[in-house]
Design an enzyme around this catalytic site. Structure first.
Site, PDB file in Angstrom:
ATOM      1  N   GLU A  74       0.825  -1.214   0.000  1.00  0.00           N
ATOM      2  CA  GLU A  74       0.000   0.000   0.000  1.00  0.00           C
ATOM      3  C   GLU A  74       0.856   1.260   0.000  1.00  0.00           C
ATOM      4  OE1 GLU A  74      -3.073   0.157   2.988  1.00  0.00           O
ATOM      5  OE2 GLU A  74      -4.308  -1.264   1.904  1.00  0.00           O
ATOM      6  N   HIS A 104       8.948 -26.431  -2.237  1.00  0.00           N
ATOM      7  CA  HIS A 104       8.321 -27.549  -2.939  1.00  0.00           C
ATOM      8  C   HIS A 104       7.119 -27.084  -3.759  1.00  0.00           C
ATOM      9  CE1 HIS A 104      10.696 -30.622  -0.701  1.00  0.00           C
ATOM     10  NE2 HIS A 104      10.840 -29.573   0.093  1.00  0.00           N
ATOM     11  N   LYS A 110     -14.255  -0.321  -3.127  1.00  0.00           N
ATOM     12  CA  LYS A 110     -15.285   0.039  -2.139  1.00  0.00           C
ATOM     13  C   LYS A 110     -16.431   0.782  -2.828  1.00  0.00           C
ATOM     14  CE  LYS A 110     -12.216   0.618   1.803  1.00  0.00           C
ATOM     15  NZ  LYS A 110     -11.657   1.618   2.713  1.00  0.00           N
TER      16      LYS A 110
HETATM   17  O1  PA5 Z   1      -3.297   1.086   5.948  1.00  0.00           O
HETATM   18  C1  PA5 Z   1      -4.446   1.485   5.910  1.00  0.00           C
HETATM   19  O2  PA5 Z   1      -4.724   2.663   6.164  1.00  0.00           O
HETATM   20  C2  PA5 Z   1      -5.594   0.557   5.567  1.00  0.00           C
HETATM   21  O3  PA5 Z   1      -5.167  -0.704   5.237  1.00  0.00           O
HETATM   22  C3  PA5 Z   1      -6.556   0.455   6.742  1.00  0.00           C
HETATM   23  O4  PA5 Z   1      -5.852  -0.012   7.860  1.00  0.00           O
HETATM   24  C4  PA5 Z   1      -7.728  -0.481   6.448  1.00  0.00           C
HETATM   25  O5  PA5 Z   1      -8.379  -0.088   5.264  1.00  0.00           O
HETATM   26  C5  PA5 Z   1      -8.715  -0.438   7.599  1.00  0.00           C
HETATM   27  O6  PA5 Z   1      -9.150   0.868   7.841  1.00  0.00           O
HETATM   28  P1  PA5 Z   1      -9.803   1.299   9.196  1.00  0.00           P
HETATM   29  O7  PA5 Z   1      -8.837   1.125  10.291  1.00  0.00           O
HETATM   30  O8  PA5 Z   1     -10.177   2.730   8.982  1.00  0.00           O
HETATM   31  O9  PA5 Z   1     -11.019   0.421   9.393  1.00  0.00           O
END
Ligand code: PA5
Length: 430
Positions: free
Chosen positions: A283, A304, A418
């Site tokens: 990310e 393997h 989303k």
């Molecule tokens: O790194 C990030 O910001 C995302 O992966 C969030 O952790 C994930 O989408 C979950 O979001 P939230 O904590 O707002 O529910």
């Protein structure tokens, strides 16, 4: 202290290439720590670890004590950065089979998928057990954990009554914003804070990771001591800093068309840590048409399966192998008089000796096959090492992403699925 060995990448890059990169690493590190880069309102994680016991840490330990006294099971509700860190920590330190250990409450994870089978299985696991829940969400609006929260809250209220249920619900979220903060305030749940300047995937060293760890029997203060030491050690501005070596090596390899990094480990309990690392780097770096694809492998099991592809497939990958100190308690291979399996040549050898030979043999084979290998030596598997490892990779990720020229702290791409899902579900406004 963690050390990084890049002696197995020299076939691919030269010392001069590394030296030329020194100023880039220096600049990226400075940009990060001085808060002058893109996304600079999300660098609060840099300064989270301290050697002092904080008030938040005291509250975490107290809440964990209460949960351990009153609960057979503990459900951690969250997804992405609000899930992977605590799970990685618990599995690495307590083992993948931690729920079979009767000394600690069982820890289950919910709200990280939309699977009916997984939900029904969790309900079955919780039947007849006293349990508490920890809802973790920075935004407080994420669909998967919100659905699980609604159902678990009802389960608790039916089991204990509305008032008593409140004592079993712990919320970790933004200090001011979001539906979860509002719910916690209205219902009077105990809350822990995800600081506004700490993004999800950099939040494991807040209550996000520390409360579930403490409930599982990991000492959060020890984890923070490891991280605080890392914060101090890894501030060095030279190639003596293992973070610099790692960040520089992976960027150089990327420039040589090594587009995939496989994080490998010979410990099965490390698997989930690989998942946390994958989210952190995926990310943070995968944007603007750029980024090293973060993959993981468990050796020797995956030798393997993926082994063939690693050895002879397209030459676009490199490995980062995380190594721990050999176990103190050894297991030896015994003599069998019949020797039907032909294993007597290993009689008296320890399992970790055999693993070491597997590691050395694999290292040579992969390097010969054109796969550069970065080695990360991490010390004993313990609470302090865990804190050090989290900080090591977070810092390396922030520096690496700035070297790549991307904002390490946003994730605009995650929103696309989303929007489509909300549209299909008929959510108002979509
Ligand atoms: O790194 C990030 O910001 C995302 O992966 C969030 O952790 C994930 O989408 C979950 O979001 P939230 O904590 O707002 O529910």
């Amino acid at each position: 202290m963690i050390s990084v060995d890049i002696s197995n990448i020299w076939g691919e890059i030269e010392l001069n290439d590394l030296l030329k990169m020194e100023k880039d690493v220096f600049r990226a590190h400075k940009t990060l720590t001085e808060g002058r880069g893109e996304g600079n309102d999300f660098i609060g994680w840099l300064n989270l670890p301290t050697f002092e016991m904080t008030e938040e840490l005291r509250r975490i330990k107290a809440a964990a004590r209460k949960i351990r006294e009153t609960s057979d099971a503990f459900v951690v509700v969250g997804i992405g950065g609000s899930y992977l860190g605590p799970r990685a920590a618990i599995e690495l330190i307590k083992g993948q089979n931690h729920n079979l250990n009767e000394d600690d409450p069982q820890v289950f994870f919910a709200g990280n998928n939309l699977s009916t089978a997984a939900w029904q299985d969790l309900c079955k696991q919780l039947e007849g057990k006293d349990f508490s829940i920890n809802i973790i969400s920075k935004s407080g609006t994420t669909t998967e954990p919100a659905i699980a929260t609604r159902a678990l809250k009802w389960m608790l209220e039916r089991k204990y009554g509305a008032e008593k249920a409140k004592e079993r619900i712990f919320v970790t979220t933004d200090p001011n914003k979001g539906a979860l903060r509002q719910m916690a305030t209205e219902e009077g749940y105990e809350t822990f804070v995800i600081p506004p300047d700490v993004g999800g995937r950099y939040s494991v060293l807040t209550a996000v990771g520390l409360l579930p760890m403490a409930v599982a029997g990991i000492d959060p203060a020890e984890v923070m001591l490891g991280a605080a030491q890392a914060r101090k050690d890894f501030d060095e501005r030279s190639f003596n800093n293992p973070v610099w070596l790692y960040a520089a090596a992976r960027n150089l390899l990327y420039q040589r068309s090594k587009k995939i990094e496989m994080l490998c480990c010979y410990e099965p309990d490390f698997k989930c840590f690989g998942g946390w690392w994958q989210q952190l780097f995926g990310e943070s770096e995968g944007k603007d048409g750029k980024g090293i694809f973060p993959a993981t492998a468990e050796f020797t099991a995956d030798l393997h399966s993926l082994g063939q592809m690693i050895q002879q497939g397209e030459r676009t990958l490199f490995e980062t192998v995380v190594r721990f100190e050999p176990p103190r308690r050894k297991t030896a291979i015994e003599l069998d008089w019949k020797n039907l399996d032909g294993l007597n040549y290993l009689e008296g050898k320890t399992l970790d000796f055999v693993q070491e030979q597997a590691f050395l043999g694999t290292l040579d084979a992969h390097v010969d096959g054109g796969v550069p290998v970065i080695l990360v030596q991490a010390g004993d598997v313990c609470d302090r090492t865990l804190g050090e490892l989290f900080y090591f990779f977070e810092l390396a990720c922030g520096i690496s992403a700035y070297m790549l020229g991307v904002n390490p702290f946003n994730q605009p791409g995650v929103e696309f699925y989303k929007k489509n899902m909300f549209h299909l579900l008929g959510k108002p406004g979509y």
